[in-house]
Design a protein around this motif. Structure first.
Motif, PDB file in Angstrom:
ATOM      1  N   LEU A 347       0.689  -0.973   0.052  1.00 22.85           N
ATOM      2  CA  LEU A 347       0.229   0.540   0.198  1.00 22.85           C
ATOM      3  C   LEU A 347       1.165   1.085   0.070  1.00 22.85           C
ATOM      4  CD1 LEU A 347      -2.974  -1.280   2.674  1.00 22.85           C
ATOM      5  CD2 LEU A 347      -2.849  -1.160   0.080  1.00 22.85           C
ATOM      6  N   HIS A 348       1.824   1.293   0.367  1.00 25.90           N
ATOM      7  CA  HIS A 348       2.770   2.557   0.410  1.00 25.90           C
ATOM      8  C   HIS A 348       4.445   2.263  -0.009  1.00 25.90           C
ATOM      9  CE1 HIS A 348      -0.043   3.935   3.495  1.00 25.90           C
ATOM     10  NE2 HIS A 348       0.233   2.939   4.086  1.00 25.90           N
ATOM     11  N   VAL A 349       5.057   1.564  -0.194  1.00 33.56           N
ATOM     12  CA  VAL A 349       5.903   1.844  -0.200  1.00 33.56           C
ATOM     13  C   VAL A 349       6.325   1.098  -1.454  1.00 33.56           C
ATOM     14  CG1 VAL A 349       8.833  -0.017  -0.013  1.00 33.56           C
ATOM     15  CG2 VAL A 349       7.137   0.613   1.434  1.00 33.56           C
ATOM     16  N   TYR A 350       5.000   0.365  -2.039  1.00 34.45           N
ATOM     17  CA  TYR A 350       5.531  -0.516  -3.812  1.00 34.45           C
ATOM     18  C   TYR A 350       5.261   1.435  -4.513  1.00 34.45           C
ATOM     19  CZ  TYR A 350       4.226  -2.652  -8.024  1.00 34.45           C
ATOM     20  OH  TYR A 350       4.245  -2.452  -9.575  1.00 34.45           O
ATOM     21  N   LEU A 351       4.155   1.586  -4.605  1.00 34.97           N
ATOM     22  CA  LEU A 351       4.164   2.803  -4.889  1.00 34.97           C
ATOM     23  C   LEU A 351       4.984   3.946  -5.149  1.00 34.97           C
ATOM     24  CD1 LEU A 351       0.467   2.628  -6.065  1.00 34.97           C
ATOM     25  CD2 LEU A 351       2.108   1.848  -7.780  1.00 34.97           C
ATOM     26  N   GLY A 352       5.623   4.142  -3.750  1.00 39.09           N
ATOM     27  CA  GLY A 352       6.224   4.637  -3.326  1.00 39.09           C
ATOM     28  C   GLY A 352       6.942   5.824  -3.529  1.00 39.09           C
ATOM     29  N   PRO A 353       8.117   6.203  -3.453  1.00 41.10           N
ATOM     30  CA  PRO A 353       9.472   7.664  -4.564  1.00 41.10           C
ATOM     31  C   PRO A 353       9.924   6.582  -4.095  1.00 41.10           C
ATOM     32  CG  PRO A 353       8.982   8.643  -2.159  1.00 41.10           C
ATOM     33  CD  PRO A 353       7.961   7.651  -2.127  1.00 41.10           C
ATOM     34  N   GLU A 354      10.249   5.458  -3.502  1.00 42.91           N
ATOM     35  CA  GLU A 354      11.577   4.392  -3.754  1.00 42.91           C
ATOM     36  C   GLU A 354      11.062   3.615  -4.650  1.00 42.91           C
ATOM     37  OE1 GLU A 354      11.445   2.673   0.246  1.00 42.91           O
ATOM     38  OE2 GLU A 354      12.023   4.822   1.861  1.00 42.91           O
ATOM     39  N   MET A 355      10.090   3.368  -4.667  1.00 44.46           N
ATOM     40  CA  MET A 355      10.301   2.083  -6.262  1.00 44.46           C
ATOM     41  C   MET A 355       9.214   2.741  -7.265  1.00 44.46           C
ATOM     42  SD  MET A 355       8.971  -1.516  -4.006  1.00 44.46           S
ATOM     43  CE  MET A 355       9.387  -2.170  -5.468  1.00 44.46           C
ATOM     44  N   MET A 356       8.377   2.533  -7.813  1.00 44.49           N
ATOM     45  CA  MET A 356       7.673   2.637  -8.920  1.00 44.49           C
ATOM     46  C   MET A 356       7.007   3.825  -8.673  1.00 44.49           C
ATOM     47  SD  MET A 356       7.639  -0.038  -9.843  1.00 44.49           S
ATOM     48  CE  MET A 356       6.675  -0.192 -11.712  1.00 44.49           C
ATOM     49  N   GLY A 357       6.918   4.880  -7.507  1.00 46.77           N
ATOM     50  CA  GLY A 357       6.365   6.197  -7.841  1.00 46.77           C
ATOM     51  C   GLY A 357       7.770   6.990  -7.865  1.00 46.77           C
ATOM     52  N   SER A 358       9.056   6.885  -8.415  1.00 45.03           N
ATOM     53  CA  SER A 358      10.592   7.821  -7.750  1.00 45.03           C
ATOM     54  C   SER A 358      10.128   8.400  -9.028  1.00 45.03           C
ATOM     55  CB  SER A 358      12.086   6.454  -8.274  1.00 45.03           C
ATOM     56  OG  SER A 358      12.513   7.160  -8.014  1.00 45.03           O
ATOM     57  N   LEU A 359      10.556   9.430  -9.007  1.00 42.16           N
ATOM     58  CA  LEU A 359      10.917  10.908  -9.292  1.00 42.16           C
ATOM     59  C   LEU A 359      11.651  10.387 -10.865  1.00 42.16           C
ATOM     60  CD1 LEU A 359      10.513  13.848  -7.347  1.00 42.16           C
ATOM     61  CD2 LEU A 359       8.535  13.088  -8.946  1.00 42.16           C
ATOM     62  N   GLU A 360      13.011   9.626 -10.655  1.00 47.23           N
ATOM     63  CA  GLU A 360      13.837   8.928 -11.852  1.00 47.23           C
ATOM     64  C   GLU A 360      13.593   8.526 -13.121  1.00 47.23           C
ATOM     65  OE1 GLU A 360      17.282   7.437  -9.496  1.00 47.23           O
ATOM     66  OE2 GLU A 360      17.398   8.737  -8.714  1.00 47.23           O
ATOM     67  N   LEU A 361      12.603   8.056 -12.429  1.00 48.95           N
ATOM     68  CA  LEU A 361      11.821   7.307 -13.709  1.00 48.95           C
ATOM     69  C   LEU A 361      10.751   7.965 -14.881  1.00 48.95           C
ATOM     70  CD1 LEU A 361      10.702   3.701 -11.755  1.00 48.95           C
ATOM     71  CD2 LEU A 361      12.411   3.852 -13.191  1.00 48.95           C
ATOM     72  N   PRO A 363       7.591   8.541 -16.961  1.00 53.24           N
ATOM     73  CA  PRO A 363       6.030   8.459 -17.346  1.00 53.24           C
ATOM     74  C   PRO A 363       5.655   6.663 -17.810  1.00 53.24           C
ATOM     75  CG  PRO A 363       6.839  10.163 -19.060  1.00 53.24           C
ATOM     76  CD  PRO A 363       7.975   9.695 -17.814  1.00 53.24           C
ATOM     77  N   GLU A 364       6.788   5.594 -18.373  1.00 58.12           N
ATOM     78  CA  GLU A 364       6.242   5.442 -19.219  1.00 58.12           C
ATOM     79  C   GLU A 364       6.066   4.237 -18.274  1.00 58.12           C
ATOM     80  OE1 GLU A 364       8.567   4.533 -22.263  1.00 58.12           O
ATOM     81  OE2 GLU A 364       7.764   5.958 -23.860  1.00 58.12           O
ATOM     82  N   ALA A 365       7.190   3.928 -17.404  1.00 60.76           N
ATOM     83  CA  ALA A 365       6.684   3.059 -16.267  1.00 60.76           C
ATOM     84  C   ALA A 365       5.755   3.326 -14.928  1.00 60.76           C
ATOM     85  CB  ALA A 365       7.853   3.026 -14.986  1.00 60.76           C
ATOM     86  N   ASP A 366       4.878   4.465 -15.371  1.00 63.34           N
ATOM     87  CA  ASP A 366       3.644   4.207 -14.550  1.00 63.34           C
ATOM     88  C   ASP A 366       2.769   3.319 -14.280  1.00 63.34           C
ATOM     89  OD1 ASP A 366       2.317   5.764 -12.404  1.00 63.34           O
ATOM     90  OD2 ASP A 366       1.208   6.427 -14.171  1.00 63.34           O
ATOM     91  N   VAL A 367       2.185   2.965 -12.878  1.00 65.88           N
ATOM     92  CA  VAL A 367       0.950   1.045 -13.067  1.00 65.88           C
ATOM     93  C   VAL A 367       0.842   1.761 -11.725  1.00 65.88           C
ATOM     94  CG1 VAL A 367       3.109  -0.095 -12.906  1.00 65.88           C
ATOM     95  CG2 VAL A 367       3.025   0.488 -11.160  1.00 65.88           C
TER      96      VAL A 367
END
Length: 744
Positions: A347-361, A363-367
């Motif tokens: 609920l928090h880590v997966y879509l958070g800034p440490e993983m899939m919500g990272s600013l380094e990724l 827009p194509e990596a948006d899940v």
């Protein structure tokens, strides 16, 4: 008109004509209508006798008309017969023409049958011509066809050497040679081209294998990956231009990219050992963003833009992880720690800034728009699992804390104290810490989980308080029966009162923000009930010490000496000295209840009828003793720290006024005043007090009791505590009761 005239008026038929019977109903009706019309006409003309002379004229006229009609009919019939004759002649001519055409067609059919037989004789010649053409083409292509097996072997060698572009060029040359032979040979498959099918499959597998190892090839041999992708794309375009069934190498390439990625991270079923799930999720937290970075930096440049490699990578990783978690949840139940870790991570880590919500990724990596890792049913399952296991653990921890506290009650030492001198135990802090920590940590996951754990914590706290109360009852019963006499019974009861105060003052800290108002009401009720029970047990211990002293009160000795109350006050002071180790407001409550209990025992003793004044002098002594005792009790409890405003001893002063009244005729006023101050006083209590006076006649008693009912009703007071209603009074004789009283 006579019958002869009527006969002459009948129309006559022309000679040679007959009147045959009707052949159909319409003809008969038409004749009847015609005859009726003729009769009507003749009747109108020959109605007068003078017109009969003209009968011959009319007859000749009708004959002429009939002849004219017959002539016209003959003319029409003659014309019709001539047309029929002409049509018959034309039909005869047409029949003759058709006979001629039929004979000509028969002759043509015979000629065609002869030509078909001639054509059958030419079929071997045509076959020979076709074979000659095929042999001529084969003779022209023979050098190239002779080299096909060697080309197939060479192409296979190139495939094995992973030189895919060269292998595809050779393969396409072989396919073109096969296509050149198809038209001349009319689709005939030559045995020499039988190896092209396996060769195409081998090349497809090589492309698929290269795509499946894209992660490794992008770092070690990107040229091979580029070659495989180019082969798939070129073949897809070529097959589309020929409008033939595609070989699906492009689709197989994309599928291999996905399968290789899933095999790397989710190839084996996830069955982590207890406690290993956190490590696996932490490894994914590091690996998945790194995988997307590799896809963007290394794999994407090797593939066409329409492959959308980063998006493909992100979606593949997401779907693989989702499927892996579903398999995990369908397996054996997770522990509380693993359920909490998985909920927090998903609920928090997966879509958070440490993983899939990272600013380094990019827009194509948006899940975020894809299906969530955990469905609502999965979240519900994990929350229920977590709460159930945490509840079992909390129950065990609280029971251990309670068992440890109960074990202290029978020690030879007094309860421990804090720096301020109050009885203290770590048990309330342990209980609250256990509950607060579980409620606080769930706020990191979701509000729904926090609400579940909050409800569970309050439920367990209520159960703990009930168990605590039951343990106190057993402790008191064992102490009273002598089975397990506690050396420091009262101090440990007072210590539990401090525990209750600590829990009561801190229970509001269990309420999270946004919790439903009133959720703490059951716990607060249980705490209040626990406090009342502890106070009752403490007062019962005090009462056990005071009852022998109150048994001698009132008496003649009590009138003459203050020693009895001095002993009472001494024991009260010694007993209540322990109250200083109880924190406020519980200490004030305990003092107030102790003072009230002493006053109630005092009133109970007065109501027993042990003493009856024998004159005015003794009544004066009783009044003075009541005044002295009230003052002594007031000073005692003031010295113990009880505020005067909450003391009950002033009731003794009101009784003193009633007993000290010199004129019994004024007892009604005094009783009414007593009722105003103490609304719960009853007729039985008044009768007992009048018996104590010893000088009240039956009439005066009835008058005083009548004033009790006839006087103004006392004003309600919310802060006034019950006294007389808790004091039993002896039932008076019937002669002392009012007719409408409760004893009548």
């Amino acid at each position: 008109m006579d019958s002869a005239t009527k006969d002459e008026m009948q129309p006559s038929l022309p000679p040679g004509s007959s009147c045959p019977g009707p052949e159909w109903p319409e003809q008969e009706r038409a004749e009847q209508l015609a005859r009726g019309a003729a009769l009507k006409w003749a009747s109108g003309i020959f109605y007068r006798p003078e017109q009969l002379a003209r009968l011959g004229q009319y007859r000749s006229r009708e004959v002429q008309r009939t002849c004219s009609l017959e002539a016209r009919i003959k003319s029409v019939v003659q014309s019709y017969l001539e047309g029929v004759k002409t049509g018959v002649w034309q039909l005869a001519q047409a029949f003759e023409a058709m006979q001629g055409a039929r004979e000509a067609l028969g002759q043509a059919h015979g000629l065609l049958q002869g030509m078909a037989e001639t054509t059958q004789t030419l079929k071997p010649l045509r076959e020979q011509v076709a074979q000659h053409k095929q042999l001529r083409v084969l003779s022209q292509l023979l050098p190239r066809l002779w080299a096909v097996p060697a080309a197939v072997a060479h192409t296979q060698t190139l495939i094995d050497a992973q030189r895919l572009l060269e292998a595809y060029v050779c393969f396409r040359e072989l396919e073109q040679l096969q296509e050149e032979t198809w038209a001349p040979l009319e689709g005939l498959e030559l045995p020499v081209f039988e190896g092209l099918g396996p060769l195409a499959e081998a090349l497809g597998r090589a492309v698929e294998a290269a795509a499946g190892a894209a992660r490794q090839l992008a770092r070690e041999d990107p040229a091979l990956l580029v070659a495989a992708v180019r082969v798939a794309e070129v073949d897809a375009g070529y097959m589309a231009s020929l409008e033939q069934a595609p070989r699906d190498w492009r689709q197989r390439c994309l599928q291999a990219l996905q399968e290789g990625l899933e095999r790397t991270h989710f190839g084996t079923p996830l069955l982590p050992e207890p406690g290993a799930l956190a490590g696996w999720l932490e490894a994914l937290r590091v690996a998945l963003p790194a995988e997307l970075a590799i896809a963007e930096a290394l794999v994407a440049p090797c593939c066409p833009p329409h492959y959308k490699v980063v998006q493909l990578w992100a979606h593949t990783l997401h779907s693989g992880l989702r499927r892996c978690l579903q398999q995990l949840l369908e397996g054996p139940g997770l522990g509380a720690a693993d359920a909490f870790t998985l909920l927090h991570w998903a609920l928090h880590v997966y879509l958070g800034p440490e993983m899939m919500g990272s600013l380094e990724l990019g827009p194509e990596a948006d899940v975020s728009q894809l299906e969530p890792l955990l469905t609502l049913e999965n979240i519900e399952q994990l929350e229920v699992t977590f709460v159930a296991q945490i509840q079992a653990n909390v129950t065990q921890w609280l029971q251990r804390a309670l068992d440890g506290e109960v074990a202290e009650w029978n020690r030879e030492q007094e309860p421990g104290t804090d720096s301020s001198g109050f009885y203290h135990s770590p048990m309330p802090a342990i209980v609250l810490q256990i509950l607060e920590e579980n409620i606080r940590v769930t706020s990191l996951v979701s509000e729904s989980l926090q609400q579940r754990v909050h409800g569970m914590a309050l439920s367990e706290l209520g159960t703990f308080l009930r168990s605590f109360s039951d343990a106190l009852i057993r402790f008191s019963r064992d102490h009273a029966s002598g089975e397990a006499t506690a050396p420091h019974y009262v101090p440990y009861l007072l210590a539990t009162l401090n525990h209750q105060s600590a829990l009561s003052s801190s229970v509001s800290g269990l309420q999270p923000d946004g919790a439903v108002s009133g959720a703490l009401a059951p716990v607060e009720t249980a705490l209040d009930e626990l406090q009342r029970r502890i106070c009752r047990l403490v007062l019962e211990a005090l009462l056990a010490e005071l009852q022998p002293l109150f048994a001698a009160l009132p008496s003649r000795r009590w009138l003459s000496s203050p020693e009895l109350l001095d002993d009472v006050c001494e024991r009260i002071a010694r007993f209540c000295q322990e109250f200083r180790r109880v924190r406020n407001p519980a200490a004030q409550l305990l003092l107030a209840e102790a003072e009230r209990m002493v006053v109630l025992q005092y009133l109970r003793a007065l109501m027993q009828g042990r003493l009856v004044c024998r004159g005015a002098h003794e009544r004066t002594q009783v009044a003075e003793r009541l005044q002295h005792d009230a003052a002594q009790l007031r000073e005692l409890f003031l010295g113990l720290g009880l505020e005067e405003s909450v003391q009950c001893a002033p009731v003794l002063l009101a009784l003193r006024d009633l007993l000290n009244l010199r004129d019994p005729m004024l007892l009604g006023l005094e009783v009414a005043g007593l009722r105003q101050k103490f609304p719960d006083v009853s007729e039985d209590h008044i009768s007992a007090l009048l018996d104590l006076r010893g000088d009240v006649s039956r009439e005066q008693r009835l008058a005083a009791l009548s004033s009790l009912q006839a006087g103004p009703q006392p004003s309600p007071s919310a802060g006034r505590r019950a006294l007389f209603s808790l004091v039993p009074a002896p039932t008076p004789a019937l002669s002392s009761c009012l007719p409408s009283g409760p004893c009548a």
